[in-house]
Write a protein that holds these residues in place. Sequence first.
Motif, PDB file in Angstrom:
ATOM      1  N   VAL A  50       0.829  -1.202   0.000  1.00 58.99           N
ATOM      2  CA  VAL A  50       0.000   0.000   0.000  1.00 58.99           C
ATOM      3  C   VAL A  50       0.865   1.255   0.000  1.00 58.99           C
ATOM      4  CG1 VAL A  50      -1.656   1.309   1.407  1.00 58.99           C
ATOM      5  CG2 VAL A  50      -2.007  -1.115   1.004  1.00 58.99           C
ATOM      6  N   MET A  51       1.998   1.212   0.705  1.00 59.92           N
ATOM      7  CA  MET A  51       2.896   2.375   0.754  1.00 59.92           C
ATOM      8  C   MET A  51       3.759   2.508  -0.499  1.00 59.92           C
ATOM      9  SD  MET A  51       4.146   2.347   4.746  1.00 59.92           S
ATOM     10  CE  MET A  51       5.800   2.498   4.198  1.00 59.92           C
ATOM     11  N   ASP A  52       3.691   1.524  -1.398  1.00 59.31           N
ATOM     12  CA  ASP A  52       4.486   1.503  -2.619  1.00 59.31           C
ATOM     13  C   ASP A  52       5.973   1.583  -2.309  1.00 59.31           C
ATOM     14  OD1 ASP A  52       4.684   1.161  -5.325  1.00 59.31           O
ATOM     15  OD2 ASP A  52       4.594   3.305  -5.772  1.00 59.31           O
ATOM     16  N   SER A  53       6.395   0.779  -1.356  1.00 57.11           N
ATOM     17  CA  SER A  53       7.783   0.755  -0.919  1.00 57.11           C
ATOM     18  C   SER A  53       8.677   0.102  -1.973  1.00 57.11           C
ATOM     19  CB  SER A  53       7.875  -0.033   0.393  1.00 57.11           C
ATOM     20  OG  SER A  53       9.209  -0.247   0.755  1.00 57.11           O
ATOM     21  N   GLY A  54       9.928   0.485  -1.971  1.00 56.03           N
ATOM     22  CA  GLY A  54      10.902  -0.101  -2.879  1.00 56.03           C
ATOM     23  C   GLY A  54      11.656  -1.263  -2.258  1.00 56.03           C
ATOM     24  N   SER A  55      11.195  -1.770  -1.147  1.00 57.83           N
ATOM     25  CA  SER A  55      11.874  -2.845  -0.435  1.00 57.83           C
ATOM     26  C   SER A  55      11.823  -4.148  -1.235  1.00 57.83           C
ATOM     27  CB  SER A  55      11.188  -3.055   0.927  1.00 57.83           C
ATOM     28  OG  SER A  55      11.684  -4.214   1.548  1.00 57.83           O
ATOM     29  N   PRO A  56      12.902  -4.933  -1.175  1.00 54.36           N
ATOM     30  CA  PRO A  56      12.868  -6.219  -1.859  1.00 54.36           C
ATOM     31  C   PRO A  56      11.912  -7.222  -1.195  1.00 54.36           C
ATOM     32  CG  PRO A  56      14.954  -5.934  -0.713  1.00 54.36           C
ATOM     33  CD  PRO A  56      14.213  -4.641  -0.609  1.00 54.36           C
ATOM     34  N   LEU A  57      11.471  -6.937   0.013  1.00 56.38           N
ATOM     35  CA  LEU A  57      10.523  -7.822   0.688  1.00 56.38           C
ATOM     36  C   LEU A  57       9.074  -7.531   0.317  1.00 56.38           C
ATOM     37  CD1 LEU A  57      12.074  -7.931   4.259  1.00 56.38           C
ATOM     38  CD2 LEU A  57      12.190  -9.663   2.473  1.00 56.38           C
ATOM     39  N   ARG A  58       8.862  -6.466  -0.433  1.00 58.00           N
ATOM     40  CA  ARG A  58       7.494  -6.073  -0.783  1.00 58.00           C
ATOM     41  C   ARG A  58       6.773  -7.175  -1.562  1.00 58.00           C
ATOM     42  NH1 ARG A  58       6.008  -1.598  -5.257  1.00 58.00           N
ATOM     43  NH2 ARG A  58       3.823  -2.141  -5.436  1.00 58.00           N
ATOM     44  N   GLY A  59       7.392  -7.711  -2.574  1.00 55.92           N
ATOM     45  CA  GLY A  59       6.752  -8.727  -3.419  1.00 55.92           C
ATOM     46  C   GLY A  59       6.408 -10.012  -2.675  1.00 55.92           C
ATOM     47  N   PRO A  60       7.386 -10.651  -2.030  1.00 57.77           N
ATOM     48  CA  PRO A  60       7.065 -11.896  -1.336  1.00 57.77           C
ATOM     49  C   PRO A  60       6.071 -11.718  -0.189  1.00 57.77           C
ATOM     50  CG  PRO A  60       9.439 -11.669  -1.585  1.00 57.77           C
ATOM     51  CD  PRO A  60       8.829 -10.399  -2.041  1.00 57.77           C
ATOM     52  N   ALA A  62       3.781  -9.296   0.133  1.00 59.18           N
ATOM     53  CA  ALA A  62       2.467  -8.972  -0.412  1.00 59.18           C
ATOM     54  C   ALA A  62       1.806 -10.225  -0.984  1.00 59.18           C
ATOM     55  CB  ALA A  62       2.590  -7.897  -1.473  1.00 59.18           C
ATOM     56  N   LEU A  63       2.575 -11.061  -1.638  1.00 54.81           N
ATOM     57  CA  LEU A  63       2.029 -12.317  -2.147  1.00 54.81           C
ATOM     58  C   LEU A  63       1.556 -13.203  -1.003  1.00 54.81           C
ATOM     59  CD1 LEU A  63       1.478 -14.166  -4.554  1.00 54.81           C
ATOM     60  CD2 LEU A  63       3.798 -15.036  -4.292  1.00 54.81           C
ATOM     61  N   PHE A  64       2.312 -13.240   0.075  1.00 54.80           N
ATOM     62  CA  PHE A  64       1.891 -14.012   1.251  1.00 54.80           C
ATOM     63  C   PHE A  64       0.577 -13.463   1.802  1.00 54.80           C
ATOM     64  CE2 PHE A  64       1.877 -15.000   5.789  1.00 54.80           C
ATOM     65  CZ  PHE A  64       1.969 -16.376   5.715  1.00 54.80           C
ATOM     66  N   PHE A  65       0.447 -12.139   1.855  1.00 55.50           N
ATOM     67  CA  PHE A  65      -0.806 -11.546   2.320  1.00 55.50           C
ATOM     68  C   PHE A  65      -1.961 -11.926   1.399  1.00 55.50           C
ATOM     69  CE2 PHE A  65      -3.975  -8.191   1.960  1.00 55.50           C
ATOM     70  CZ  PHE A  65      -4.455  -8.176   3.259  1.00 55.50           C
ATOM     71  N   LEU A  66      -1.726 -11.873   0.096  1.00 54.97           N
ATOM     72  CA  LEU A  66      -2.787 -12.183  -0.858  1.00 54.97           C
ATOM     73  C   LEU A  66      -3.241 -13.632  -0.760  1.00 54.97           C
ATOM     74  CD1 LEU A  66      -1.583 -10.199  -3.983  1.00 54.97           C
ATOM     75  CD2 LEU A  66      -3.549  -9.686  -2.523  1.00 54.97           C
ATOM     76  N   LEU A  67      -2.402 -14.513  -0.289  1.00 57.20           N
ATOM     77  CA  LEU A  67      -2.811 -15.900  -0.069  1.00 57.20           C
ATOM     78  C   LEU A  67      -3.339 -16.128   1.344  1.00 57.20           C
ATOM     79  CD1 LEU A  67      -0.003 -17.888  -1.882  1.00 57.20           C
ATOM     80  CD2 LEU A  67      -2.385 -17.645  -2.569  1.00 57.20           C
ATOM     81  N   ALA A  68      -2.740 -15.479   2.321  1.00 62.74           N
ATOM     82  CA  ALA A  68      -3.090 -15.758   3.719  1.00 62.74           C
ATOM     83  C   ALA A  68      -4.417 -15.139   4.142  1.00 62.74           C
ATOM     84  CB  ALA A  68      -1.975 -15.266   4.640  1.00 62.74           C
ATOM     85  N   ALA A  69      -4.718 -13.930   3.699  1.00 54.42           N
ATOM     86  CA  ALA A  69      -5.944 -13.265   4.155  1.00 54.42           C
ATOM     87  C   ALA A  69      -7.198 -14.016   3.720  1.00 54.42           C
ATOM     88  CB  ALA A  69      -5.963 -11.816   3.679  1.00 54.42           C
ATOM     89  N   PRO A  70      -7.372 -14.346   2.427  1.00 55.00           N
ATOM     90  CA  PRO A  70      -8.563 -15.104   2.069  1.00 55.00           C
ATOM     91  C   PRO A  70      -8.542 -16.528   2.616  1.00 55.00           C
ATOM     92  CG  PRO A  70      -7.450 -14.300   0.089  1.00 55.00           C
ATOM     93  CD  PRO A  70      -6.627 -13.920   1.258  1.00 55.00           C
ATOM     94  N   ALA A  71      -7.353 -17.128   2.709  1.00 59.19           N
ATOM     95  CA  ALA A  71      -7.275 -18.489   3.234  1.00 59.19           C
ATOM     96  C   ALA A  71      -7.725 -18.540   4.695  1.00 59.19           C
ATOM     97  CB  ALA A  71      -5.857 -19.030   3.097  1.00 59.19           C
TER      98      ALA A  71
END
Length: 143
Positions: A50-60, A62-71
């Motif tokens: 959401v903050m549009d961070s340039g961190s290398p951890l953003r992708g993994p 965010a993907l974990f969130f996209l799987l974990a929240a609905p799961a």
Amino acid sequence: MWSSTGNRSTADDSTAEGAGTERAGPGRDLPALLAGAASGIAACGALLAVMDSGSPLRGPCALFFLLAAPALAITVALRGLDPFGRLIAALAGAVALDMLVAQAMLTVHRWSVTGGIAAVTVLSLLILLTTRRRRGVKQAKAS
């Protein structure tokens, strides 16, 4: 087998104390620890996306969130299944929900990472809240 006081106990002692309702040993807090770590990773992933961070951890993350929240929401809704079946159904439902959100956003030409995170969050909360409300109504009728 070790008892919760640190003393060695036999199988007969554990059945007399309450049929092993409390696990003893160093791994008894592991599920709670893993759940807390998963929640932290998912929250960081959503926040970084959401903050549009340039961190290398953003992708993994965010993907974990996209799987974990609905799961998580689907897991709560499927409380009656055995744990392995619930896990498989929740992960499949999470992937389906993510694909549905992505397809809908691409169809209307409104794709954005922030919008995808927000849409998945809202849909996951809706699933979770309707499940909680339905269970509350069932418990009120049972009383």
